[in-house]
Design a protein around this motif. Structure first.
Motif, PDB file in Angstrom:
ATOM      1  N   VAL B  95       0.789  -1.021  -0.028  1.00 46.38           N
ATOM      2  CA  VAL B  95       0.029   0.043   0.189  1.00 46.38           C
ATOM      3  C   VAL B  95       0.942   1.330  -0.013  1.00 46.38           C
ATOM      4  O   VAL B  95       2.020   1.376   0.904  1.00 46.38           O
ATOM      5  CB  VAL B  95      -0.902   0.074   1.132  1.00 46.38           C
ATOM      6  CG1 VAL B  95      -1.672   1.362   1.312  1.00 46.38           C
ATOM      7  CG2 VAL B  95      -1.803  -1.360   1.259  1.00 46.38           C
ATOM      8  N   VAL B  96       0.546   2.011  -0.798  1.00 47.32           N
ATOM      9  CA  VAL B  96       1.575   3.296  -0.978  1.00 47.32           C
ATOM     10  C   VAL B  96       0.999   4.644  -1.098  1.00 47.32           C
ATOM     11  O   VAL B  96      -0.133   4.843  -1.845  1.00 47.32           O
ATOM     12  CB  VAL B  96       2.184   3.171  -2.493  1.00 47.32           C
ATOM     13  CG1 VAL B  96       3.482   4.271  -2.622  1.00 47.32           C
ATOM     14  CG2 VAL B  96       2.520   1.540  -2.825  1.00 47.32           C
ATOM     15  N   PHE B  97       1.354   5.681  -0.230  1.00 47.73           N
ATOM     16  CA  PHE B  97       0.882   6.698  -0.294  1.00 47.73           C
ATOM     17  C   PHE B  97       1.771   7.670  -1.212  1.00 47.73           C
ATOM     18  O   PHE B  97       2.916   7.727  -1.142  1.00 47.73           O
ATOM     19  CB  PHE B  97       0.965   7.640   1.011  1.00 47.73           C
ATOM     20  CG  PHE B  97      -0.001   7.026   2.287  1.00 47.73           C
ATOM     21  CD1 PHE B  97      -1.252   6.615   1.928  1.00 47.73           C
ATOM     22  CD2 PHE B  97       0.333   7.103   3.469  1.00 47.73           C
ATOM     23  CE1 PHE B  97      -2.149   6.080   2.693  1.00 47.73           C
ATOM     24  CE2 PHE B  97      -0.418   6.597   4.360  1.00 47.73           C
ATOM     25  CZ  PHE B  97      -1.383   6.256   4.066  1.00 47.73           C
ATOM     26  N   ILE B 118      -2.891   2.184  -4.207  1.00 48.02           N
ATOM     27  CA  ILE B 118      -2.092   3.454  -4.199  1.00 48.02           C
ATOM     28  C   ILE B 118      -3.128   4.407  -3.695  1.00 48.02           C
ATOM     29  O   ILE B 118      -4.215   4.554  -3.990  1.00 48.02           O
ATOM     30  CB  ILE B 118      -1.535   3.814  -5.542  1.00 48.02           C
ATOM     31  CG1 ILE B 118      -0.553   2.700  -5.796  1.00 48.02           C
ATOM     32  CG2 ILE B 118      -1.309   5.276  -5.600  1.00 48.02           C
ATOM     33  CD1 ILE B 118      -0.109   2.908  -7.574  1.00 48.02           C
ATOM     34  N   LEU B 119      -2.616   5.357  -2.711  1.00 47.63           N
ATOM     35  CA  LEU B 119      -3.391   6.613  -2.364  1.00 47.63           C
ATOM     36  C   LEU B 119      -2.685   7.804  -2.708  1.00 47.63           C
ATOM     37  O   LEU B 119      -1.454   7.890  -2.321  1.00 47.63           O
ATOM     38  CB  LEU B 119      -3.849   6.363  -0.954  1.00 47.63           C
ATOM     39  CG  LEU B 119      -4.712   7.612  -0.290  1.00 47.63           C
ATOM     40  CD1 LEU B 119      -5.879   7.746  -0.599  1.00 47.63           C
ATOM     41  CD2 LEU B 119      -4.419   7.862   1.176  1.00 47.63           C
ATOM     42  N   TRP B 170       4.511   2.265   2.293  1.00 48.51           N
ATOM     43  CA  TRP B 170       5.179   3.260   2.121  1.00 48.51           C
ATOM     44  C   TRP B 170       4.509   4.608   2.038  1.00 48.51           C
ATOM     45  O   TRP B 170       3.368   4.704   1.563  1.00 48.51           O
ATOM     46  CB  TRP B 170       5.883   3.037   0.640  1.00 48.51           C
ATOM     47  CG  TRP B 170       6.387   1.652   0.582  1.00 48.51           C
ATOM     48  CD1 TRP B 170       5.731   0.648   0.078  1.00 48.51           C
ATOM     49  CD2 TRP B 170       7.873   1.528   0.776  1.00 48.51           C
ATOM     50  NE1 TRP B 170       6.938  -0.573   0.098  1.00 48.51           N
ATOM     51  CE2 TRP B 170       7.986   0.031   0.651  1.00 48.51           C
ATOM     52  CE3 TRP B 170       8.936   2.134   1.431  1.00 48.51           C
ATOM     53  CZ2 TRP B 170       9.309  -0.655   0.897  1.00 48.51           C
ATOM     54  CZ3 TRP B 170      10.084   1.505   1.623  1.00 48.51           C
ATOM     55  CH2 TRP B 170      10.388   0.330   1.316  1.00 48.51           C
ATOM     56  N   ALA B 171       5.269   5.836   2.232  1.00 52.25           N
ATOM     57  CA  ALA B 171       4.862   7.258   1.744  1.00 52.25           C
ATOM     58  C   ALA B 171       5.899   7.724   0.918  1.00 52.25           C
ATOM     59  O   ALA B 171       7.080   7.904   1.344  1.00 52.25           O
ATOM     60  CB  ALA B 171       4.588   8.086   2.783  1.00 52.25           C
ATOM     61  N   PHE B 172       5.585   8.202  -0.286  1.00 53.68           N
ATOM     62  CA  PHE B 172       6.455   8.839  -1.112  1.00 53.68           C
ATOM     63  C   PHE B 172       6.315  10.277  -1.310  1.00 53.68           C
ATOM     64  O   PHE B 172       5.199  10.475  -1.713  1.00 53.68           O
ATOM     65  CB  PHE B 172       6.429   8.220  -2.688  1.00 53.68           C
ATOM     66  CG  PHE B 172       6.938   6.803  -2.633  1.00 53.68           C
ATOM     67  CD1 PHE B 172       7.914   6.117  -1.793  1.00 53.68           C
ATOM     68  CD2 PHE B 172       6.744   6.000  -3.822  1.00 53.68           C
ATOM     69  CE1 PHE B 172       8.496   5.047  -1.953  1.00 53.68           C
ATOM     70  CE2 PHE B 172       7.235   4.773  -4.160  1.00 53.68           C
ATOM     71  CZ  PHE B 172       8.211   4.238  -3.094  1.00 53.68           C
ATOM     72  N   LEU B 173       7.473  11.059  -0.851  1.00 57.34           N
ATOM     73  CA  LEU B 173       7.094  12.483  -0.891  1.00 57.34           C
ATOM     74  C   LEU B 173       7.939  12.982  -1.646  1.00 57.34           C
ATOM     75  O   LEU B 173       9.232  12.722  -1.921  1.00 57.34           O
ATOM     76  CB  LEU B 173       7.174  12.761   0.579  1.00 57.34           C
ATOM     77  CG  LEU B 173       6.625  12.348   1.784  1.00 57.34           C
ATOM     78  CD1 LEU B 173       6.809  12.883   3.119  1.00 57.34           C
ATOM     79  CD2 LEU B 173       4.984  12.583   1.537  1.00 57.34           C
TER      80      LEU B 173
END
Lengths: 255, 255
Positions: B95-97, B118-119, B170-173
């Motif tokens: 699950v990925v932000f 994906i959010l 994960w959070a991708f920023l």
DNA sequence: ATAAAGATGATCGAATATGATCGATACCAG
DNA sequence: CTGGTATCGATCATATTCGATCATCTTTAT
């Protein structure tokens, strides 16, 4: 050759939602003058992106269109007129819930030039409003939720739940069917969102072309007592539901 | 060839988020004069990174081809490589932000061929994933919220709040700046959303090209102790923050 | 320190887009 | 067929934008 002029792009994009675009409409849409729109129509026709006819342009007939455009062009004239009538209800400052659907998508092309706040579950509708209308007086909100594949619709529990955070003057719904038994839609993924919109709006407006009247679909949304205004075609077989409409004091607007 | 002029980079970056950029907007954005912006537009057009039209520039391809444009365009080579490296972290079922931003938008072009959820707060990213990639194994979620005009970004309290409903691996920023003092972004409208993503993700991944390292911006997002992985370019001036990165046990990945 | 090269900002004529007007033409009702 | 109405194409005046030029300021090399 690509159309670079933003105004002409807007016209083309509008054309994919409607099946044809008249001069007067294009003028209102862009704010440009008659002469300019005429030149645009000429340019689009010469680029092969549209066909001219007296009073407007339409999509080239033999062209291979996208599925969405095809689905949209079914009864699109009627839907466009219904949407225009619905848009006429709006006043400055209104908060509006707009359901996702091909009928309500037409609303994007005919909103009145007044400040509005709009909450929708349709990504396409939101994108259309954001990208084309240079309307700083429009506040556009999207519900959250899961993106239903290839439909541009936000569905699921979070979509429904996010509607709870808002209250609106209007809820504009498009339905798969309408009988004395109530409103119906083909899939349950959007029904809960629609119920919340109904619950949190002062006035519930249903927009339905004649093919929807007297037809059911798999999922029942609500009874007719929840509906305030029904906008449909004069050719619709309203006699089937006429009594129930009166009983639930639904105001019918026939176009 | 890479655009090294920071002003021109800024224009291009803005262009990847918006659909087109007008002369007047570009002047307001950079504070430079009309003549300079004109020269920039000319340069960008000659480099093939933008198309000119009367009054502004636009992306070279149509918007449906945006992923393609991103993949091929020269200015984004670095970002593309960073995004590829980031995408390589993902495993089936993750699950990925994904934050809204120019850098993370490149992720849409290079996600691995495994099922993912994906959010994102970026309508464009969601639309790209939905329309362009034929990926029934991708579940795409959007945060709700207000659509920030012409950016395709969902902002505001409801955007932030809707992130609270999810937990991710994960959070991708993407950030506007990164110093020993933490992460920064140019506008506060997205910061709260990013904070929630950070709070609810197991691993926080920051993707930043070399120009972002050692630079601050108006709004501080969080301290480096919140960051798990930093993906940046080998040419970045990492010595400025090296000590702090080690102290916060941030894993640096240099491309 | 000085000169050369480059970037920036202001200005002006040229090119282009736009808006209004007018006669010509196509469509419609009777 | 005929008259009325609406739309079309063309033309011209105006407004906006473009490209080029030149002066000024900044950076770089010697």
């Amino acid at each position: 050759m690509q159309i670079q002029n933003p105004r002409q792009r807007k016209l083309i994009d509008t054309l994919t939602v409607r099946r044809f675009l008249r001069l007067e409409e294009a003028i209102a849409l862009t704010g440009s003058s008659l002469a300019t729109i005429r030149r645009d129509f000429l340019a689009l026709a010469q680029a092969g992106l549209a066909q001219r006819f007296r009073g407007g342009i339409r999509l080239p007939q033999s062209d291979t269109m996208l599925p969405f455009a095809l689905r949209n062009s079914l009864y699109s004239e009627a839907k466009q007129r219904l949407a225009q009538r619905a848009a006429g209800l709006l006043r400055a400052g209104d908060v509006v819930f707009i359901d996702g659907g091909t009928t309500t998508a037409h609303l994007a092309t005919c909103l009145p030039a007044v400040p509005l706040r709009i909450l929708t579950s349709s990504v396409r509708l939101a994108a259309m409003l954001d990208e084309h209308c240079r309307r700083p007086d429009l506040d556009i909100y999207l519900t959250g939720g899961r993106l239903y594949p290839h439909s541009g619709l936000l569905v699921g529990p979070s979509a429904a739940a996010s509607v709870d955070e808002y209250r609106a003057h209007w809820a504009f719904l498009s339905v798969g069917g309408l009988t004395a038994d109530g409103l119906f839609n083909t899939t349950d993924s959007v029904v809960e969102t629609e119920r919340r919109m109904i619950a949190h709006a002062e006035k519930v407006v249903v927009i339905a072309d004649h093919s929807k009247i007297g037809r059911t679909a798999m999922c029942r949304v609500c009874g007719l007592e929840e509906v305030d205004i029904l906008i449909t075609e004069g050719t619709a077989p309203l006699e089937i539901v006429h009594e129930k409409l009166a009983e639930c004091s639904v105001q019918s607007i026939l176009i």
